[in-house]
Design an enzyme around this catalytic site. Structure first.
Site, mmCIF file in Angstrom:
data_model
loop_
_atom_site.group_PDB
_atom_site.id
_atom_site.type_symbol
_atom_site.label_atom_id
_atom_site.label_comp_id
_atom_site.label_asym_id
_atom_site.label_seq_id
_atom_site.Cartn_x
_atom_site.Cartn_y
_atom_site.Cartn_z
ATOM 1 C CG HIS A 291 38.294 32.497 40.997
ATOM 2 N ND1 HIS A 291 38.077 33.439 42.012
ATOM 3 C CD2 HIS A 291 39.752 32.557 40.849
ATOM 4 C CE1 HIS A 291 39.244 34.133 42.277
ATOM 5 N NE2 HIS A 291 40.492 33.647 41.588
ATOM 6 N NE ARG B 298 41.251 38.700 43.703
ATOM 7 C CZ ARG B 298 42.073 37.619 43.348
ATOM 8 N NH1 ARG B 298 41.968 36.962 42.399
ATOM 9 N NH2 ARG B 298 42.752 37.240 44.417
ATOM 10 C CD GLU C 165 35.005 34.367 42.376
ATOM 11 O OE1 GLU C 165 35.711 33.882 43.008
ATOM 12 O OE2 GLU C 165 35.630 35.099 41.310
#
Length: 346
Positions: free
Chosen positions: A286, A238, A267
């Site tokens: 991601h 993360r 993000e």
């Protein structure tokens, strides 16, 4: 700890938070329950009457603000391994059972990490840039055999990474909650409390830990100062595990050799971030666990658990809400107590 829920008297009311992409292959789930698909604006209205909440849009920040003060689901399932977006008091302090999608992403992420290690060692980024410039510039590259990797996080994803890197010839150790020797995947596991010593010995530091109050910002200026100048940082956990401004400073000053980042505090990563332009940084959106068919696997896992729910059987991948991940009484394959598989620690 018992995680089986009472068998519902009627088909359960299932609310699915869809986001931009609606899940496919939901026919079996629709047979087992009364499914309602909603977007964020409809979530607060839908949750009070739900028996089950499927958080398909696992990046949504709307759940805490939409959670009902009365009524609501008895079971929440999230389409990711991380559950940090569900870590709000109204849920964590309740009797609601939370399950995650542990197991879907383990091997794809491990493959991705190996690819990043090879990209750094073989300087593939420079090769691609030089090809684009039509420049022939011979270089020497590094071996990965014998290089030392530290995997921070000893859950299923961390273990898959350790196995993959070990098979490629790297010397791997882990960092987890409990120090130990003789671990089947890591050999030696060092305590996160003694992370500084382990960082100083690693050529590659791979972050695969969940984001909790204890792990947030764990890689800060002090931790980066402990790393070797030739070391690379890889984060597939993360974004909040890393103090991003400290990392930017360390990379700019040459205190570490590079970083590969698949996750970020914000993000999408803002276009203004200096990380985009750093030649020693690999930025990916991601995607480390997202292989062809991953969405269907997520739906299959939820549907299997929904079948368990309607028949009153224990659910897979039950999260210990105090820890923020599937707890130590869970087997590596099934994620809940009283299921087959060896205990998962770390």
């Amino acid at each position: 700890m018992e995680h089986a829920l009472p068998t519902p008297a009627a088909p359960p009311r299932v609310v699915v938070l869809t986001g931009d992409v609606r899940p496919r292959e939901m026919a079996e789930a629709e047979r087992l329950g009364r499914v309602r698909y909603v977007r964020e604006p409809q979530l607060a209205d839908a949750l009070p009457d739900a028996d089950v909440f499927f958080m398909w849009d696992f990046l949504s920040d709307a759940v805490a603000g939409s959670w009902p003060s009365a009524g609501g689901p008895s079971w929440v399932h999230i389409a990711s391994a991380g559950v940090d977006r569900l870590a709000f008091p109204a849920l964590t302090e309740s009797d609601v059972v939370v399950t995650n999608s542990r197991g879907v992403f383990d091997e794809p992420i491990a493959e991705y990490v190996l690819g990043l290690v090879l990209a750094f060692a073989k300087d593939l980024g420079t090769t691609v840039r030089l090809q684009g410039e039509r420049r022939w510039r011979h270089r020497e590259t590094e071996r990965i055999t014998g290089a030392r990797a530290l995997v921070v996080g000893t859950g299923p994803i961390g273990r898959a990474i350790a196995r993959r890197l070990s098979a490629a010839g790297l010397a791997v150790c882990g960092a987890g909650r409990t120090a130990r020797d003789g671990d089947p995947d890591f050999g030696v596991v060092k305590s996160v409390a003694a992370l500084g010593e382990a960082l100083a010995e690693a050529d590659y530091v791979v972050l695969a830990a969940p984001l909790t109050a204890q792990t947030r910002g764990m890689v800060d200026a002090a931790a980066l100062d402990r790393m070797r100048p030739s070391a690379r940082l890889i984060n597939v956990g993360r974004g909040g595990l890393v103090a991003e401004p400290d990392l930017v400073k360390a990379l700019s000053a040459g205190r570490i050799a590079g970083a590969a980042l698949d996750v970020f505090e914000d993000e999408p990563l803002p276009p203004s971030s200096p990380l985009w332009d750093m030649p020693n940084v690999i930025v990916s959106p991601h995607m480390s666990g997202d292989v062809v068919g991953w969405r269907d696997e997520l739906v299959h896992l939820f549907t299997e658990n929904l079948g368990r729910y309607v028949s009153g059987r224990p659910l897979r991948n039950v999260v210990d809400k105090r820890l923020g991940y599937v707890g130590s009484d869970a087997g590596p394959n099934h994620g809940g107590p009283n299921h087959e598989g060896q205990n998962q620690r770390g």
